[in-house]
Design a protein around this motif. Structure first.
Motif, PDB file in Angstrom:
ATOM      1  N   GLY A 174       0.796  -1.225   0.000  1.00 52.05           N
ATOM      2  CA  GLY A 174       0.000   0.000   0.000  1.00 52.05           C
ATOM      3  C   GLY A 174       0.821   1.264   0.000  1.00 52.05           C
ATOM      4  N   GLN A 175       2.159   1.146   0.003  1.00 49.97           N
ATOM      5  CA  GLN A 175       3.048   2.311   0.001  1.00 49.97           C
ATOM      6  C   GLN A 175       2.661   3.308   1.094  1.00 49.97           C
ATOM      7  N   PHE A 176       2.486   2.789   2.303  1.00 50.52           N
ATOM      8  CA  PHE A 176       2.153   3.649   3.434  1.00 50.52           C
ATOM      9  C   PHE A 176       3.401   4.334   3.964  1.00 50.52           C
ATOM     10  N   LEU A 177       3.303   5.656   4.152  1.00 57.43           N
ATOM     11  CA  LEU A 177       4.348   6.375   4.862  1.00 57.43           C
ATOM     12  C   LEU A 177       4.335   5.945   6.323  1.00 57.43           C
ATOM     13  N   SER A 178       5.489   6.070   6.977  1.00 61.47           N
ATOM     14  CA  SER A 178       5.595   5.633   8.368  1.00 61.47           C
ATOM     15  C   SER A 178       4.550   6.303   9.249  1.00 61.47           C
ATOM     16  N   ARG A 179       4.397   7.602   9.095  1.00 59.19           N
ATOM     17  CA  ARG A 179       3.484   8.322   9.978  1.00 59.19           C
ATOM     18  C   ARG A 179       2.033   7.928   9.717  1.00 59.19           C
ATOM     19  N   THR A 180       1.676   7.728   8.468  1.00 57.63           N
ATOM     20  CA  THR A 180       0.312   7.307   8.143  1.00 57.63           C
ATOM     21  C   THR A 180       0.025   5.944   8.757  1.00 57.63           C
ATOM     22  N   TRP A 181       0.981   5.035   8.637  1.00 55.12           N
ATOM     23  CA  TRP A 181       0.816   3.687   9.181  1.00 55.12           C
ATOM     24  C   TRP A 181       0.646   3.733  10.704  1.00 55.12           C
ATOM     25  N   ILE A 182       1.470   4.523  11.354  1.00 51.61           N
ATOM     26  CA  ILE A 182       1.361   4.657  12.804  1.00 51.61           C
ATOM     27  C   ILE A 182       0.019   5.272  13.175  1.00 51.61           C
ATOM     28  N   GLY A 183      -0.429   6.253  12.389  1.00 54.90           N
ATOM     29  CA  GLY A 183      -1.732   6.858  12.644  1.00 54.90           C
ATOM     30  C   GLY A 183      -2.866   5.857  12.526  1.00 54.90           C
ATOM     31  N   MET A 184      -2.768   4.938  11.570  1.00 55.60           N
ATOM     32  CA  MET A 184      -3.793   3.904  11.437  1.00 55.60           C
ATOM     33  C   MET A 184      -3.777   2.962  12.632  1.00 55.60           C
ATOM     34  N   ALA A 185      -2.600   2.676  13.161  1.00 53.60           N
ATOM     35  CA  ALA A 185      -2.494   1.808  14.335  1.00 53.60           C
ATOM     36  C   ALA A 185      -3.080   2.472  15.571  1.00 53.60           C
ATOM     37  N   GLU A 186      -3.067   3.788  15.613  1.00 51.79           N
ATOM     38  CA  GLU A 186      -3.567   4.515  16.781  1.00 51.79           C
ATOM     39  C   GLU A 186      -5.048   4.846  16.691  1.00 51.79           C
ATOM     40  N   ARG A 187      -5.654   4.616  15.525  1.00 54.23           N
ATOM     41  CA  ARG A 187      -7.055   4.986  15.321  1.00 54.23           C
ATOM     42  C   ARG A 187      -7.962   3.804  15.636  1.00 54.23           C
ATOM     43  N   GLU A 188      -8.835   3.989  16.593  1.00 55.89           N
ATOM     44  CA  GLU A 188      -9.735   2.915  16.999  1.00 55.89           C
ATOM     45  C   GLU A 188     -10.676   2.523  15.858  1.00 55.89           C
ATOM     46  N   LEU A 219       5.387  -4.344   9.770  1.00 55.09           N
ATOM     47  CA  LEU A 219       4.172  -4.999   9.302  1.00 55.09           C
ATOM     48  C   LEU A 219       3.684  -4.448   7.961  1.00 55.09           C
ATOM     49  N   ARG A 220       4.246  -3.344   7.499  1.00 56.58           N
ATOM     50  CA  ARG A 220       3.904  -2.879   6.153  1.00 56.58           C
ATOM     51  C   ARG A 220       4.323  -3.897   5.100  1.00 56.58           C
ATOM     52  N   TYR A 221       5.267  -4.766   5.451  1.00 56.06           N
ATOM     53  CA  TYR A 221       5.739  -5.794   4.539  1.00 56.06           C
ATOM     54  C   TYR A 221       5.016  -7.126   4.739  1.00 56.06           C
ATOM     55  N   ASP A 222       3.951  -7.111   5.526  1.00 57.74           N
ATOM     56  CA  ASP A 222       3.115  -8.295   5.724  1.00 57.74           C
ATOM     57  C   ASP A 222       1.861  -8.132   4.872  1.00 57.74           C
ATOM     58  N   ALA A 223       1.563  -9.112   4.037  1.00 57.91           N
ATOM     59  CA  ALA A 223       0.453  -8.979   3.097  1.00 57.91           C
ATOM     60  C   ALA A 223      -0.877  -8.784   3.806  1.00 57.91           C
ATOM     61  N   GLU A 224      -1.163  -9.593   4.832  1.00 53.37           N
ATOM     62  CA  GLU A 224      -2.442  -9.503   5.525  1.00 53.37           C
ATOM     63  C   GLU A 224      -2.610  -8.125   6.175  1.00 53.37           C
ATOM     64  N   ALA A 225      -1.551  -7.658   6.843  1.00 54.44           N
ATOM     65  CA  ALA A 225      -1.614  -6.361   7.510  1.00 54.44           C
ATOM     66  C   ALA A 225      -1.768  -5.234   6.495  1.00 54.44           C
ATOM     67  N   SER A 226      -1.006  -5.291   5.419  1.00 54.48           N
ATOM     68  CA  SER A 226      -1.047  -4.234   4.420  1.00 54.48           C
ATOM     69  C   SER A 226      -2.411  -4.165   3.749  1.00 54.48           C
ATOM     70  N   ILE A 227      -2.958  -5.315   3.353  1.00 57.10           N
ATOM     71  CA  ILE A 227      -4.240  -5.330   2.648  1.00 57.10           C
ATOM     72  C   ILE A 227      -5.377  -4.869   3.553  1.00 57.10           C
ATOM     73  N   ASN A 228      -5.392  -5.309   4.803  1.00 58.03           N
ATOM     74  CA  ASN A 228      -6.439  -4.864   5.718  1.00 58.03           C
ATOM     75  C   ASN A 228      -6.342  -3.372   5.999  1.00 58.03           C
ATOM     76  N   THR A 229      -5.142  -2.850   6.074  1.00 54.52           N
ATOM     77  CA  THR A 229      -4.977  -1.419   6.335  1.00 54.52           C
ATOM     78  C   THR A 229      -5.321  -0.600   5.098  1.00 54.52           C
ATOM     79  N   ILE A 230      -5.047  -1.113   3.913  1.00 51.89           N
ATOM     80  CA  ILE A 230      -5.512  -0.455   2.685  1.00 51.89           C
ATOM     81  C   ILE A 230      -7.035  -0.343   2.708  1.00 51.89           C
ATOM     82  N   ALA A 231      -7.707  -1.421   3.116  1.00 53.48           N
ATOM     83  CA  ALA A 231      -9.171  -1.421   3.168  1.00 53.48           C
ATOM     84  C   ALA A 231      -9.690  -0.405   4.174  1.00 53.48           C
ATOM     85  N   ASP A 232      -9.095  -0.374   5.360  1.00 58.79           N
ATOM     86  CA  ASP A 232      -9.547   0.571   6.380  1.00 58.79           C
ATOM     87  C   ASP A 232      -9.266   2.009   5.983  1.00 58.79           C
ATOM     88  N   TYR A 233      -8.125   2.229   5.349  1.00 56.72           N
ATOM     89  CA  TYR A 233      -7.774   3.586   4.912  1.00 56.72           C
ATOM     90  C   TYR A 233      -8.712   4.034   3.794  1.00 56.72           C
TER      91      TYR A 233
END
Length: 336
Positions: A174-188, A219-233
Motif C-alpha cells: 500500500g506504500q504507506f508512509l511511516s506516519r500514516t501507518w502509525i496513525g492507522m495503528a492509533e485509530r480505533e 508490518l507494512r511488509y506483511d500482506a495480511e496487515a497491508s491489505i487490511n490497512t488499505i481497506a480501512d484507509y
C-alpha cells in the motif's frame, strides 16, 4: 508467513538488505529537507529516523530475526522477509464497516461484495483481499486496483511485497508512509489498531510506544496487515471526503477512484484537490516526488502551472490504473 534470520542469508543478500535500509533512512531525511520538514498532519507527513531509534537500521539488525517458522507455511514475500522476530499473524476483532457510501458499495455491486479475479501471478493474494473486503465493505477488486497502482512489480508482473519509494518512507503493497501507518495503528476501529492492542504496542493513551515503532512499521511488509490497512484507509478516506461536502457518483468504480485519491494524497489534500485544487507549491512538491524533478519541470512548463500539471498527471494516472473491473469475477458491467 515465512521469515528468515539475517544470519542465514548469504553475504550478498544480507548486504542488499542492510544497504536498502540505510539508503531509506538517508532518503527519508532528504525528502523531509525537500519539503521543508513541516508537519502537515497525519495525512502524508513523515519524519526521518536517526540511527539507533526504533525502526532504524540499528533496530532492524537487532529485531528482524525470525525464529518461529511455521511448518509448511508459504510466503508471498520470498526469502527477504522483514517481519520482526517471533511475529505471527494476528486475527483481531472484526470491525463492522461504518454506515455511509463505503458500507453501501456491496449493495451497489449487485448485492454482494465482488469476488476478486484476474490476478494472474498475484492470485495468492486473493484470500487476503476477500477477507479484508468482507470485513470492511470495500470490494476486493477495488483493493486489488489500489495495490496494482501503488506497489512495485517484479519482472513477471507480481506485486513486490517489499516495494519501497526511494524518495520517501512509503513501503509495502500500500506504500504507506511511516506516519500514516502509525496513525492507522492509533485509530480505533481499524484492523491495525486491534493488532497493536493485542501486541501491547499502545500505551494507556492509545499512542504507539516508542519501542514498538520498529515491529509495527515492519508490518507494512506483511500482506495480511497491508491489505487490511488499505481497506480501512480506503473506507476512512471515502467517508472523510464525502463528509466534507464533496459530492461524487456512488457507483463502485467512482468510489474506487475516490478511495485511491485519498490513499495517494491523504484525505486532507484529496479534499483540497477536489475543492478548488492544490496550491502550486504543494502540487509541484507532489509531482516531483512522483515523477522526478526533471519530468515535473517539463510538465509544469507545458501546463503553465504546477497545479494544472499535477492535476492532469494524477487524473490520467487514476483513470488508467484504478480499474477494479480488471480484477472482478463479475466483469466490467458491475463497475460501469
Amino acid at each position: 508467513m515465512q521469515t528468515i534470520d539475517l544470519g542465514t542469508m548469504n553475504p550478498a543478500a544480507r548486504a542488499r538488505l542492510i544497504y536498502s535500509q540505510a539508503r531509506s533512512e538517508v532518503t527519508d531525511r532528504l525528502w523531509q529537507a525537500a519539503i521543508g520538514g513541516a508537519d502537515r498532519g497525519t495525512d502524508r507527513a513523515d519524519s526521518w529516523q536517526a540511527a539507533g531509534t526504533p525502526g532504524s537500521l540499528d533496530s532492524m539488525l537487532t529485531s528482524l530475526v525470525a525464529r518461529n517458522r511455521a511448518p509448511g507455511s508459504a510466503s508471498l514475500s520470498g526469502p527477504e522477509s522483514l517481519l520482526p522476530a517471533g511475529y505471527s499473524p494476528v486475527t483481531p476483532t472484526v470491525v463492522a464497516p461504518s454506515p455511509g457510501p463505503v458500507a453501501n458499495m456491496a449493495a451497489q455491486s449487485n448485492g454482494a461484495v465482488d469476488a476478486v479475479g484476474g490476478l494472474g501471478v498475484n492470485a495468492g493474494y486473493a484470500p487476503a483481499l476477500e477477507r479484508a473486503a468482507e470485513r470492511s465493505g470495500v470490494p476486493a477488486p477495488s483493493l486489488a486496483a489500489i495495490i496494482d497502482a501503488e506497489a512495485a512489480k517484479r519482472s513477471d508482473g507480481s506485486w513486490n511485497l517489499f516495494s519501497r519509494n526511494p524518495r520517501s518512507s512509503a513501503a509495502g503493497l500500500g506504500q504507506f508512509l511511516s506516519r500514516t501507518w502509525i496513525g492507522m495503528a492509533e485509530r480505533e476501529g481499524n484492523w491495525l489498531n486491534d493488532v497493536a492492542r493485542d501486541k501491547g504496542w499502545l500505551d494507556s493513551r492509545g499512542n504507539v510506544r516508542s519501542q514498538a515503532r520498529g515491529p509495527l512499521l515492519a508490518l507494512r511488509y506483511d500482506a495480511e496487515a497491508s491489505i487490511n490497512t488499505i481497506a480501512d484507509y480506503a473506507r476512512s478516506n471515502i467517508d472523510h471526503i464525502r463528509n466534507s461536502g464533496i459530492r461524487t457518483p456512488d457507483n463502485p468504480a467512482a468510489l474506487a477512484k475516490l478511495a485511491y485519491l485519498g490513499h495517494h494524497l491523504g484525505p486532507g489534500d484529496a479534499v483540497r484537490f477536489l475543492d478548488g485544487g492544490l496550491s502550486d507549491r504543494r502540487a509541484a512538491t507532489l509531482l516531483k516526488a512522483q515523477i522526478g524533478a526533471g519530468r515535473a519541470a517539463d510538465r509544469i512548463d507545458q501546463a503553465g502551472s504546477a497545479a494544472d500539471a499535477h492535476r492532469a498527471w494524477l487524473n490520467n494516472y487514476i483513470a488508467s490504473h484504478i480499474r477494479p473491473d480488471r480484477f472482478s469475477d463479475n466483469g466490467a458491467t458491475a463497475y460501469a
